[in-house]
Design a protein around this motif. Structure first.
Motif, short mmCIF file in Angstrom:
data_model
loop_
_atom_site.label_atom_id
_atom_site.label_comp_id
_atom_site.label_asym_id
_atom_site.label_seq_id
_atom_site.Cartn_x
_atom_site.Cartn_y
_atom_site.Cartn_z
N GLU A 18 1.00 -1.21 -0.03
CA GLU A 18 -0.08 -0.08 -0.21
C GLU A 18 0.72 1.27 -0.04
OE1 GLU A 18 -2.37 -0.53 3.48
OE2 GLU A 18 -3.94 -1.73 2.29
N ALA A 19 2.05 1.30 0.82
CA ALA A 19 2.81 2.31 0.97
C ALA A 19 3.47 2.35 -0.52
CB ALA A 19 3.86 2.24 2.18
N MET A 20 3.87 1.41 -1.35
CA MET A 20 4.82 1.47 -2.47
C MET A 20 3.69 2.13 -3.61
SD MET A 20 7.60 0.32 -2.19
CE MET A 20 8.55 -0.69 -3.17
N ARG A 21 2.43 1.77 -3.53
CA ARG A 21 1.28 2.38 -4.59
C ARG A 21 1.28 3.82 -4.23
NH1 ARG A 21 -1.41 -2.81 -3.61
NH2 ARG A 21 -2.62 -2.11 -1.99
N GLN A 22 1.33 4.23 -2.92
CA GLN A 22 1.30 5.72 -2.74
C GLN A 22 2.59 6.35 -3.37
OE1 GLN A 22 -0.92 7.75 -1.28
NE2 GLN A 22 0.48 9.31 -1.54
N LEU A 23 3.55 5.84 -3.07
CA LEU A 23 4.65 6.36 -3.40
C LEU A 23 4.88 6.49 -5.10
CD1 LEU A 23 7.70 4.98 -1.28
CD2 LEU A 23 6.24 7.07 -1.14
N GLN A 24 4.34 5.30 -5.81
CA GLN A 24 4.25 5.34 -7.39
C GLN A 24 3.34 6.27 -7.63
OE1 GLN A 24 2.79 1.59 -8.92
NE2 GLN A 24 3.14 2.23 -11.00
N ALA A 25 2.28 6.81 -7.03
CA ALA A 25 1.24 7.71 -7.22
C ALA A 25 2.02 9.06 -7.26
CB ALA A 25 0.08 7.84 -6.40
N GLU A 26 3.03 9.32 -6.41
CA GLU A 26 3.62 10.64 -6.14
C GLU A 26 4.97 10.61 -7.08
OE1 GLU A 26 4.63 10.66 -2.20
OE2 GLU A 26 2.99 10.65 -1.61
N ASN A 27 4.97 9.58 -8.04
CA ASN A 27 6.08 9.45 -8.96
C ASN A 27 7.68 9.37 -8.22
OD1 ASN A 27 4.69 9.73 -11.53
ND2 ASN A 27 4.19 11.75 -10.79
N LEU A 28 7.66 8.92 -7.01
CA LEU A 28 8.87 8.63 -6.48
C LEU A 28 9.41 7.34 -6.68
CD1 LEU A 28 8.21 10.04 -2.61
CD2 LEU A 28 9.52 10.93 -4.64
N ILE A 29 8.82 6.32 -7.05
CA ILE A 29 9.44 5.20 -7.42
C ILE A 29 8.59 4.72 -8.94
CG2 ILE A 29 9.52 4.29 -4.99
CD1 ILE A 29 7.25 2.70 -5.40
N ARG A 30 9.35 3.81 -9.54
CA ARG A 30 9.17 3.29 -10.98
C ARG A 30 8.71 1.50 -10.80
NH1 ARG A 30 8.05 7.90 -11.71
NH2 ARG A 30 9.20 9.38 -13.03
N VAL A 31 7.60 1.29 -11.42
CA VAL A 31 7.62 -0.33 -11.61
C VAL A 31 8.00 -0.68 -13.00
CG1 VAL A 31 6.01 -2.15 -11.57
CG2 VAL A 31 5.91 -0.11 -9.99
N GLY A 32 8.96 -1.44 -13.02
CA GLY A 32 9.58 -1.98 -14.34
C GLY A 32 9.25 -3.15 -14.80
#
Length: 227
Positions: free
Chosen positions: A56-70
């Motif tokens: 859930e935290a990672m989804r939040q950071l992805q929405a903030e463009n802080l992380i990328r899913v490759g």
């Protein structure tokens, strides 16, 4: 910042928010540098929370463009180019000074007192030459202006922009003389704000954002086109 600092000691309430905040701080501090792979199991161990909370935290950071899913769901810290940084700071210059003007117009005594208290903490932190703690307190000051400006749109937009450049901001503060010049810029912002001089405060804020952008662009120039 060390991996041990990630562990969450609070109770189960809002665990996702605590986990997301801890990971944002870790990215800002450079514990997880741009391009670094984030392994779910290792994050669960470091944070001391469940896999569901980490996801859930990672989804939040992805929405903030802080992380990328490759490919193959490999997750890594987002990499910003010099153009990305330039554009983000250009947007900050459009959003935050306006939010500050609105803050000055709307702030009650308690909200204004918090500005002075935050500045006192920043001065003490500067005396210790703790760049990470100073960057955190400066971010809290920016977010305070955004949160109390009376506009959820300005707040959400501004906070997302701040999150995206948190690591770059700390890197720029390591430049020779940047801490000292930054303190003078923050002093000008705070003094004009507590005096409710919206024109002077906004002008000082614009100058601060532009100087921060230049410091970051110089960091890029010393390396590659991405950092």
């Amino acid at each position: 910042m060390e991996t041990e600092d990630l562990r969450i000691e609070e109770g189960p309430t809002l665990v996702r928010e605590h986990a997301a905040r801890k990971l944002r701080d870790a990215i800002a501090a450079g514990l997880y540098k741009p391009g670094a792979r984030l392994v779910e199991r290792e994050l669960c161990d470091a944070l001391g929370v469940s896999r569901t909370s980490v996801r859930e935290a990672m989804r939040q950071l992805q929405a903030e463009n802080l992380i990328r899913v490759g490919p193959r769901r490999n997750i890594s810290v987002a990499i910003l180019t010099v153009q990305d940084a330039h554009d983000i700071y250009e947007l900050r210059e459009m959003v935050e000074p306006v939010a500050l003007r609105r803050f000055i117009a709307a702030a009650d005594a308690a909200a204004m007192r918090q500005v002075s208290e935050s500045w006192a903490i920043m001065r003490k932190t500067f005396a210790k030459r703790d760049a990470l703690a100073l960057a955190r307190e400066a971010t809290r000051l920016y977010e305070h202006f955004l949160t109390h400006c009376g506009s959820p749109v300005y707040r959400d937009t501004g906070v997302q922009l701040l999150n995206r450049v948190s690591y770059l901001r700390l890197a720029a503060m390591s430049s020779p003389g940047r801490l000292e010049s930054g303190m003078e810029e923050w002093r000008a912002i705070v003094e004009a704000t507590v005096q409710r001089n919206a024109d002077a405060a906004a002008e000082a804020y614009v100058a601060h954002i532009r100087n921060a952008r230049l410091a970051i662009e110089q960091k890029f120039a010393a390396k590659d086109d991405a950092i």
